[in-house]
Each structure stands twice: as C-alpha cells, then as structure tokens.
Design a protein around this motif. Structure first.
Motif, short mmCIF file in Angstrom:
data_model
loop_
_atom_site.label_atom_id
_atom_site.label_comp_id
_atom_site.label_asym_id
_atom_site.label_seq_id
_atom_site.Cartn_x
_atom_site.Cartn_y
_atom_site.Cartn_z
N VAL A 1 3.53 2.61 -1.00
CA VAL A 1 4.26 2.34 -2.24
C VAL A 1 4.57 0.85 -2.33
CG1 VAL A 1 6.50 2.94 -1.17
CG2 VAL A 1 6.26 3.09 -3.65
N GLY B 1 -0.99 7.91 -5.95
CA GLY B 1 0.41 7.88 -6.35
C GLY B 1 1.25 7.19 -5.29
N ALA B 2 2.53 7.08 -5.59
CA ALA B 2 3.47 6.47 -4.64
C ALA B 2 3.72 7.45 -3.49
CB ALA B 2 4.78 6.15 -5.36
N ARG C 1 5.88 8.09 -0.10
CA ARG C 1 7.08 7.61 0.61
C ARG C 1 7.39 8.43 1.84
NH1 ARG C 1 8.34 7.76 -4.80
NH2 ARG C 1 8.64 5.76 -5.86
N THR D 1 7.27 -1.67 -3.41
CA THR D 1 8.71 -1.66 -3.70
C THR D 1 9.19 -3.07 -4.07
OG1 THR D 1 9.71 -2.16 -1.54
CG2 THR D 1 8.97 0.12 -1.91
N PHE E 1 13.68 7.91 1.96
CA PHE E 1 12.77 6.78 2.17
C PHE E 1 13.54 5.47 2.38
CE2 PHE E 1 10.65 3.25 -0.09
CZ PHE E 1 9.56 3.08 0.75
C1 LIG Z 1 6.33 -3.10 -9.75
C2 LIG Z 1 6.71 -1.83 -9.05
C3 LIG Z 1 7.93 -1.76 -8.38
C4 LIG Z 1 8.29 -0.61 -7.70
N1 LIG Z 1 9.45 -0.60 -6.97
C5 LIG Z 1 9.74 0.48 -6.22
C6 LIG Z 1 10.84 0.46 -5.33
O1 LIG Z 1 11.54 -0.56 -5.19
N2 LIG Z 1 11.09 1.56 -4.60
C7 LIG Z 1 10.32 2.68 -4.70
O2 LIG Z 1 10.60 3.66 -4.01
N3 LIG Z 1 9.26 2.74 -5.54
C8 LIG Z 1 8.95 1.66 -6.29
N4 LIG Z 1 7.84 1.67 -7.08
C9 LIG Z 1 7.00 2.87 -7.17
C10 LIG Z 1 7.16 3.58 -8.52
O3 LIG Z 1 8.38 4.26 -8.52
C11 LIG Z 1 5.96 4.51 -8.70
O4 LIG Z 1 4.79 3.74 -8.78
C12 LIG Z 1 6.08 5.32 -9.99
O5 LIG Z 1 7.28 6.07 -9.99
C13 LIG Z 1 4.90 6.26 -10.14
O6 LIG Z 1 4.92 7.17 -9.08
P1 LIG Z 1 3.68 8.16 -8.83
O7 LIG Z 1 2.46 7.28 -8.70
O8 LIG Z 1 3.98 8.88 -7.55
O9 LIG Z 1 3.60 9.05 -10.01
C14 LIG Z 1 7.45 0.53 -7.75
C15 LIG Z 1 6.23 0.45 -8.41
C16 LIG Z 1 5.85 -0.71 -9.04
C17 LIG Z 1 4.51 -0.78 -9.71
#
Ligand SMILES: Cc1cc2nc3c(=O)[nH]c(=O)nc-3n(C[C@H](O)[C@H](O)[C@H](O)COP(=O)(O)O)c2cc1C
Length: 230
Positions: free
Chosen positions: A168, A11-12, A14, A170, A111
C-alpha cells in the motif's frame, strides 16, 4: 498475472504473512519500478529501506497522529485534508483524534499500530530541485510535482505484484514530514512523498470497488455527454 489483470486487481494490501521479503526480491521490485516516467525524466525519487527496528517504531509513531486525525475528520463527515476544506470546520472535527486514539488503545491495533512489523517499509522521498511543478505559482493548491514521483510509487506496487507481493501507498507520515526527514537523514531540499509498505499478502483481492468509465469521462467538456462503451 498479465498486465490487464494486474491493473484490475492490485488493491491496497495491509495484512501480510510473517514471511520476510528477501533483499533480492525487493531489489528486483525497485529495479523494475525505476523505469517509471517523471517530468523531463528527472527521476527525482529517493528510497530509504527502513530496516532498523527503532527507526521503524519511530516511523509508526509518526504515522499514528495523522491516522487518528484522518479517522476523526472522516467521522465528522469531511473528506480528510481536501485542499478546499474549510480549515476551521476541519480543525473542529479533527479535535476528536484524541478520542479515536484512546479507543484504538483499547483494541489489538490494526495496520497503523503495527506498521513497524510490516515486512518491508520504504520511505519515498523526492528531490524538489529536479521536479517540474508547473502549477507552483497558482493560487490553488499545487500538485503537478507529485506526478513525477507517484507513478514510481505505483510501479513499486505493480512490480511487487509480479513478485507475489502486495502493499500500500501511505501518506499519513507526511503530516509529520520534518520529523520523518530528521529521522531518515533527508536534507531540506527533499520532500516525503509516501511510505510504501510491502509484504506477502494474506489475501489477494479479486474485485476492486471503482466507479465505471462513463461516471468520470465526458466528451469535449466536463459537463459534456458521458463517453460510453461502444
Ligand atoms: C496517494 C495515496 C495515499 C494513500 N494513503 C494511505 C495511507 O496513508 N494509509 C493507508 O492505509 N492507505 C493509504 N492509501 C491507500 C488507499 O486507501 C487505497 O488505495 C484505496 O482505498 C483503494 O483501496 P483498494 O485498492 O483496496 O480498493 C493511499 C493511496 C494513495 C493512492
């Protein structure tokens, strides 16, 4: 972790422990991620490891406007920056970004406000001259070119996971792409694809929230019957 576990639990992340990520670990992550696919094997990715504290702060400052705008648009009930959004309606709710920024200034920051102190910050660029954007001439928003760089971004996260790292992808900084390119010396023919943040996670999620297969898979037509588990 085996591949299936990694796919289901990466997962993401941060929130990071303060431990630095040694250069040899980061190098191995990039060395594994370079095996990512890209259209015609063009490998147009370029990575800048942002180490200089001043550049990191500048990058954070370029992240924040997009972040506050994102929060304002979401609070206004819209999907931030959907290519099919009504631009006027979006601009109206995005105007709340200053209020979000002021409110954030009262708190300890999260974050976004502390992006500059993340253990690893990577700016991911792509060389447009080698990207096959097969949908570039369509009336609709073009996105196929991204498919030649985002598998790389994701593989950085997966390879990082193999090294005990979390992170993550971003994209907020893309809102300020010209300034990011100037900051990091990217020539005109490069686009900013993402800023990747990595470090040793405080927590590793065990369960990610994702919709089940039958909710997004159908047979023979988008409105066909759901593809069900045998
Ligand atoms: C193309 C893309 C752009 C994203 N941009 C951001 C961002 O700018 N900032 C951020 O904190 N997370 C960003 N994310 C992370 C997403 O919020 C995260 O993958 C999604 O909410 C799923 O979270 P989880 O894997 O923890 O469930 C991005 C993810 C992707 C794939």
């Amino acid at each position: 972790v085996d591949l299936s576990d990694a796919l289901r639990t990466t997962g993401a992340i941060r929130e990071f422990r303060p431990d630095p990520v040694p250069d040899d670990v980061l190098w191995r992550v990039l060395d594994a991620a370079r095996f990512s696919p890209s259209g015609a094997n063009s490998q147009g990715w370029r990575v800048v490891v942002v180490q200089d504290p001043e550049k990191r702060r500048a990058l954070r400052d370029l992240y924040l406007p997009g972040w506050y705008e994102y929060l304002a648009i979401r609070a206004g009930g819209m999907r931030p920056w959907s290519p099919v959004n009504d631009r006027d309606a979006e601009a109206r709710v995005a105007a709340g970004a200053q209020g979000v920024r002021d409110a954030a200034a009262e708190g300890p920051g999260g974050f976004a406000e502390h992006l500059d102190s993340a253990p690893v910050v990577l700016a991911l660029f792509v060389e447009l001259g080698v990207v096959a954007a097969v949908d570039r001439d369509f009336e609709r928003y073009s996105f196929a070119g991204g498919a030649s760089v985002y598998p790389f971004a994701w593989n950085v996260l997966l390879a990082g996971r193999d090294e005990g790292l979390g992170g993550v992808i971003t994209t907020m900084c893309i809102r300020e792409e010209p300034a990011v390119k100037a900051l990091l010396g990217a020539p005109d023919e490069y686009a900013l694809a993402a800023v990747l943040v990595l470090g040793y996670p405080v927590h590793q999620p065990r369960k990610l929230t994702r919709a089940p297969v039958e909710s997004f898979t159908t047979v023979d037509s988008l409105d066909g019957p759901a593809f069900l588990a045998p």
